[in-house]
Design an enzyme around this catalytic site. Structure first.
Site, PDB file in Angstrom:
ATOM      1  N   SER A 203       0.842  -1.195   0.000  1.00 16.37           N
ATOM      2  CA  SER A 203       0.000   0.000   0.000  1.00 16.37           C
ATOM      3  C   SER A 203       0.881   1.250   0.000  1.00 16.37           C
ATOM      4  O   SER A 203       1.957   1.257   0.590  1.00 16.37           O
ATOM      5  CB  SER A 203      -0.889   0.021   1.237  1.00 16.37           C
ATOM      6  OG  SER A 203      -1.590  -1.195   1.363  1.00 16.37           O
TER       7      SER A 203
HETATM    8  N1  SAH Z   1      -0.688  -3.699   3.764  1.00 14.56           N
HETATM    9  C1  SAH Z   1      -0.195  -4.653   2.813  1.00 14.56           C
HETATM   10  C2  SAH Z   1      -1.175  -4.725   1.676  1.00 14.56           C
HETATM   11  C3  SAH Z   1      -0.924  -5.792   0.715  1.00 14.56           C
HETATM   12  S1  SAH Z   1      -2.112  -5.906  -0.586  1.00 14.56           S
HETATM   13  C4  SAH Z   1       1.152  -4.192   2.326  1.00 14.56           C
HETATM   14  O1  SAH Z   1       1.383  -2.978   2.364  1.00 14.56           O
HETATM   15  O2  SAH Z   1       1.984  -4.994   1.926  1.00 14.56           O
HETATM   16  C5  SAH Z   1      -3.447  -6.742   0.187  1.00 14.56           C
HETATM   17  C6  SAH Z   1      -3.163  -8.099   0.732  1.00 14.56           C
HETATM   18  O3  SAH Z   1      -4.421  -8.650   1.134  1.00 14.56           O
HETATM   19  C7  SAH Z   1      -2.580  -9.086  -0.271  1.00 14.56           C
HETATM   20  O4  SAH Z   1      -1.409  -9.631   0.257  1.00 14.56           O
HETATM   21  C8  SAH Z   1      -3.685 -10.141  -0.442  1.00 14.56           C
HETATM   22  O5  SAH Z   1      -3.189 -11.448  -0.646  1.00 14.56           O
HETATM   23  C9  SAH Z   1      -4.407 -10.031   0.878  1.00 14.56           C
HETATM   24  N2  SAH Z   1      -5.796 -10.536   0.887  1.00 14.56           N
HETATM   25  C10 SAH Z   1      -6.786 -10.353  -0.016  1.00 14.56           C
HETATM   26  N3  SAH Z   1      -7.912 -10.969   0.357  1.00 14.56           N
HETATM   27  C11 SAH Z   1      -7.651 -11.561   1.555  1.00 14.56           C
HETATM   28  C12 SAH Z   1      -8.397 -12.371   2.465  1.00 14.56           C
HETATM   29  N4  SAH Z   1      -9.661 -12.723   2.223  1.00 14.56           N
HETATM   30  N5  SAH Z   1      -7.784 -12.811   3.574  1.00 14.56           N
HETATM   31  C13 SAH Z   1      -6.489 -12.509   3.853  1.00 14.56           C
HETATM   32  N6  SAH Z   1      -5.724 -11.747   3.048  1.00 14.56           N
HETATM   33  C14 SAH Z   1      -6.289 -11.283   1.909  1.00 14.56           C
END
Ligand code: SAH
Length: 222
Positions: free
Chosen positions: A70
């Site tokens: 993010s």
């Molecule tokens: N705050 C993190 C955001 C990563 S993007 C960062 O800055 O790295 C969002 C993440 O949510 C991804 O890794 C994706 O795999 C995860 N995600 C999406 N749906 C999900 C779910 N149902 N349960 C757990 N993780 C999920």
């Protein structure tokens, strides 16, 4: 050697982090607790080496497996919304660990973080990254975050880093009375709005905030 890597040089140096924080202030972030933690947390160690020099740009960058870290503004804003009018939080549930950067920011501001990720290799990376920072108050699980994490519920804060079209019922149920959830909710056209939900007894107050762009919230695990 490790100390130098954490500290960074050039495009990953303290000066670059200071500039990122200056930008966050210009963008309207005002919680000094959040700004200080973002000033001191090396963001470059959460990325692959090839992208480390871009770690402090205000954009979302790829972290593999079709996911993105993010952007700094979004991390700051969501953290600020979660902590607003609170001295601290005792238990925060994070859905979507990704590379672990948001997790690391939260862990320095609240008592305990419980973080759920559905893609196992990303969870492994996040564990390695936050270990470098010696953060010990983070608990990880590999699961579909649509179920929350019932074992440790309820939580006084929930932060969701992927966008569902509707708020999963389990997450609402795992919020304490007075607890706050920050979540990007999207419609079928992919327009997403950041929402802050506060539990008041058995009702939920919804504030709709700015528009955002997150990867989709997906079911199941891989
Ligand atoms: N705050 C993190 C955001 C990563 S993007 C960062 O800055 O790295 C969002 C993440 O949510 C991804 O890794 C994706 O795999 C995860 N995600 C999406 N749906 C999900 C779910 N149902 N349960 C757990 N993780 C999920």
């Amino acid at each position: 050697m490790m100390q130098r890597y954490l500290q960074g040089i050039g495009m990953t140096s303290q000066r670059t982090r200071d500039r990122m924080v200056k930008r966050l202030i210009e963008q309207g972030i005002s919680d000094t607790r959040v700004l200080e933690v973002m000033r001191t947390t090396p963001r470059h160690i959460f990325m692959d080496e090839a992208l480390a020099s871009r770690a402090y740009e205000d954009t979302a960058l790829p972290i593999g497996y079709n996911q993105t870290i993010s952007q700094p503004y979004t991390v700051a804003k969501m953290t600020e919304l979660l902590l607003e009018n609170k001295e601290s939080l005792t238990k925060v549930l994070e859905i979507g660990t990704g590379c672990g950067y948001q997790t690391a920011i939260l862990a320095q501001l609240v008592d305990e973080v419980f973080s759920v990720e559905r893609i196992f290799p990303l969870q492994k990376k996040a564990i390695a990254h936050t270990a470098l920072l010696k953060l010990k108050n983070i608990h990880y699980t590999h699961n579909d975050g649509g179920w929350g994490w019932a074992d440790f519920a309820p939580y006084d804060g929930i932060l969701v880093a992927a966008s569902p079209s509707e708020i999963p019922e389990a997450l609402l149920q795992q919020l304490t009375v007075g607890g706050v959830m920050v979540i990007p909710v999207g419609d079928s056209e992919g327009n997403q709005a950041l929402q802050r939900i506060t539990r008041v007894e058995n009702t939920f107050q919804i504030e709709e905030l700015e528009s955002v762009s997150f990867v989709p919230f997906l079911a199941g695990k891989e």
